[in-house]
Scaffold this motif. Structure first.
Motif, mmCIF file in Angstrom:
data_model
loop_
_atom_site.group_PDB
_atom_site.id
_atom_site.type_symbol
_atom_site.label_atom_id
_atom_site.label_comp_id
_atom_site.label_asym_id
_atom_site.label_seq_id
_atom_site.Cartn_x
_atom_site.Cartn_y
_atom_site.Cartn_z
ATOM 1 N N GLY A 154 -1.885 22.253 -21.680
ATOM 2 C CA GLY A 154 -1.118 23.493 -21.704
ATOM 3 C C GLY A 154 0.059 23.542 -20.752
ATOM 4 N N LEU A 155 0.359 22.427 -20.102
ATOM 5 C CA LEU A 155 1.528 22.417 -19.225
ATOM 6 C C LEU A 155 2.791 22.415 -20.074
ATOM 7 N N THR A 156 3.846 23.030 -19.559
ATOM 8 C CA THR A 156 5.103 23.093 -20.296
ATOM 9 C C THR A 156 6.236 22.355 -19.600
ATOM 10 N N ARG A 157 5.997 21.894 -18.362
ATOM 11 C CA ARG A 157 7.030 21.171 -17.616
ATOM 12 C C ARG A 157 6.369 20.211 -16.644
ATOM 13 N N VAL A 158 6.984 19.034 -16.503
ATOM 14 C CA VAL A 158 6.516 18.043 -15.542
ATOM 15 C C VAL A 158 7.691 17.681 -14.635
ATOM 16 N N TRP A 159 7.397 17.555 -13.364
ATOM 17 C CA TRP A 159 8.372 17.243 -12.330
ATOM 18 C C TRP A 159 7.991 15.907 -11.698
ATOM 19 N N LEU A 160 8.935 15.290 -10.995
ATOM 20 C CA LEU A 160 8.604 14.104 -10.215
ATOM 21 C C LEU A 160 9.632 13.908 -9.115
ATOM 22 N N GLU A 161 9.202 13.163 -8.108
ATOM 23 C CA GLU A 161 10.079 12.710 -7.029
ATOM 24 C C GLU A 161 9.951 11.206 -6.988
ATOM 25 N N THR A 162 11.087 10.520 -6.925
ATOM 26 C CA THR A 162 11.092 9.073 -6.796
ATOM 27 C C THR A 162 12.209 8.677 -5.844
ATOM 28 N N GLY A 163 12.259 7.434 -5.516
ATOM 29 C CA GLY A 163 13.283 6.962 -4.594
ATOM 30 C C GLY A 163 14.667 6.962 -5.220
ATOM 31 N N SER A 164 15.682 7.045 -4.369
ATOM 32 C CA SER A 164 17.060 7.104 -4.866
ATOM 33 C C SER A 164 17.819 5.796 -4.693
ATOM 34 N N ASP A 165 17.213 4.812 -4.032
ATOM 35 C CA ASP A 165 17.948 3.575 -3.800
ATOM 36 C C ASP A 165 17.583 2.499 -4.835
ATOM 37 N N ALA A 166 18.166 1.323 -4.673
ATOM 38 C CA ALA A 166 18.085 0.258 -5.679
ATOM 39 C C ALA A 166 16.666 -0.140 -6.099
ATOM 40 N N PRO A 167 15.688 -0.253 -5.184
ATOM 41 C CA PRO A 167 14.353 -0.667 -5.644
ATOM 42 C C PRO A 167 13.701 0.301 -6.641
ATOM 43 N N PHE A 168 14.236 1.514 -6.744
ATOM 44 C CA PHE A 168 13.657 2.522 -7.630
ATOM 45 C C PHE A 168 14.466 2.718 -8.908
ATOM 46 N N LEU A 169 15.484 1.880 -9.114
ATOM 47 C CA LEU A 169 16.327 2.015 -10.302
ATOM 48 C C LEU A 169 15.520 1.884 -11.590
ATOM 49 N N ALA A 170 14.614 0.926 -11.658
ATOM 50 C CA ALA A 170 13.812 0.748 -12.878
ATOM 51 C C ALA A 170 12.983 1.999 -13.166
ATOM 52 N N ALA A 171 12.420 2.611 -12.126
ATOM 53 C CA ALA A 171 11.631 3.830 -12.322
ATOM 54 C C ALA A 171 12.527 4.964 -12.826
ATOM 55 N N ARG A 172 13.673 5.166 -12.187
ATOM 56 C CA ARG A 172 14.569 6.240 -12.619
ATOM 57 C C ARG A 172 15.041 6.011 -14.059
ATOM 58 N N THR A 173 15.303 4.756 -14.408
ATOM 59 C CA THR A 173 15.736 4.429 -15.765
ATOM 60 C C THR A 173 14.628 4.728 -16.770
ATOM 61 N N LEU A 174 13.400 4.357 -16.429
ATOM 62 C CA LEU A 174 12.264 4.662 -17.306
ATOM 63 C C LEU A 174 12.139 6.166 -17.511
ATOM 64 N N TYR A 175 12.146 6.925 -16.427
ATOM 65 C CA TYR A 175 11.982 8.382 -16.547
ATOM 66 C C TYR A 175 13.100 8.996 -17.381
ATOM 67 N N ALA A 176 14.329 8.582 -17.143
ATOM 68 C CA ALA A 176 15.455 9.116 -17.914
ATOM 69 C C ALA A 176 15.300 8.772 -19.397
ATOM 70 N N SER A 177 14.828 7.570 -19.699
ATOM 71 C CA SER A 177 14.666 7.171 -21.099
ATOM 72 C C SER A 177 13.558 7.943 -21.795
ATOM 73 N N GLU A 178 12.683 8.570 -21.006
ATOM 74 C CA GLU A 178 11.592 9.380 -21.573
ATOM 75 C C GLU A 178 11.881 10.879 -21.467
ATOM 76 N N GLY A 179 13.161 11.223 -21.247
ATOM 77 C CA GLY A 179 13.564 12.623 -21.322
ATOM 78 C C GLY A 179 13.638 13.371 -20.007
ATOM 79 N N PHE A 180 13.436 12.703 -18.890
ATOM 80 C CA PHE A 180 13.550 13.376 -17.595
ATOM 81 C C PHE A 180 15.017 13.468 -17.194
ATOM 82 N N ASP A 181 15.373 14.598 -16.604
ATOM 83 C CA ASP A 181 16.719 14.826 -16.087
ATOM 84 C C ASP A 181 16.643 15.064 -14.592
ATOM 85 N N GLU A 182 17.664 14.621 -13.875
ATOM 86 C CA GLU A 182 17.711 14.899 -12.440
ATOM 87 C C GLU A 182 17.826 16.397 -12.216
ATOM 88 N N CYS A 183 17.216 16.854 -11.122
ATOM 89 C CA CYS A 183 17.198 18.280 -10.804
ATOM 90 C C CYS A 183 17.190 18.453 -9.285
#
Length: 155
Positions: free
Chosen positions: A107-136
């Motif tokens: 029944g959740l309607t929104r999911v949030w996350l925090e991840t790193g902003s530097d280069a080692p976390f690029l793959a994670a940010r790319t994955l999340y963006a490809s699955e519909g996550f937007d920066e906020c």
């Protein structure tokens, strides 16, 4: 083609799961200033508001991910980690999709996350963006932090 994944709720009692959580924390501390590490330890992941899933392939752990309930309609993705030998094989995406489906079913309607902003976390940010996550902006108790990227998506 890799063997299929078995993704299941994990009570964090197996050495494999506990070891992967510890590896995740060690990795976060190695890549991120201590004040910017928001990963949960085993005790935090065992909190009643958190559900942890582990992914297994051929009887070996391949990854973990968790969802912390933030309220009746919101959840936070936590502790996403793929075993190094399984990077690039779709384990992270499979766990993420599994968690999002479980969140929707709960029944959740929104999911949030925090991840790193530097280069080692690029793959994670790319994955999340490809699955519909937007920066906020930061959410919940988070504050602006140059080492953090905050993302969200509606379910």
């Amino acid at each position: 083609m890799p063997a299929p994944l078995d993704i299941r709720v994990d009570d964090l009692t197996s050495e494999a799961s506990i070891g992967l959580v510890r590896q995740h924390l060690a990795g976060m501390h190695a890549q991120t200033p201590a004040e910017s590490v928001h990963a949960l330890d085993v005790a935090g992941l065992r909190h009643p508001s958190v559900t942890v899933w582990s992914a297994w392939r051929d009887g070996e752990i391949a990854g973990i991910g968790a969802l912390a309930r933030l309220g009746d309609e919101d959840g936070e993705l936590k502790s996403m980690r793929v075993v190094d030998a399984h990077l690039g094989t779709g384990v992270g995406r499979a766990i993420l999709r599994h968690i999002l489906e479980a969140a929707r079913a709960a029944g959740l309607t929104r999911v949030w996350l925090e991840t790193g902003s530097d280069a080692p976390f690029l793959a994670a940010r790319t994955l999340y963006a490809s699955e519909g996550f937007d920066e906020c902006a930061p959410f919940g108790s988070y504050r602006p932090d140059p080492a953090s990227t905050f993302m969200t998506r509606a379910l």
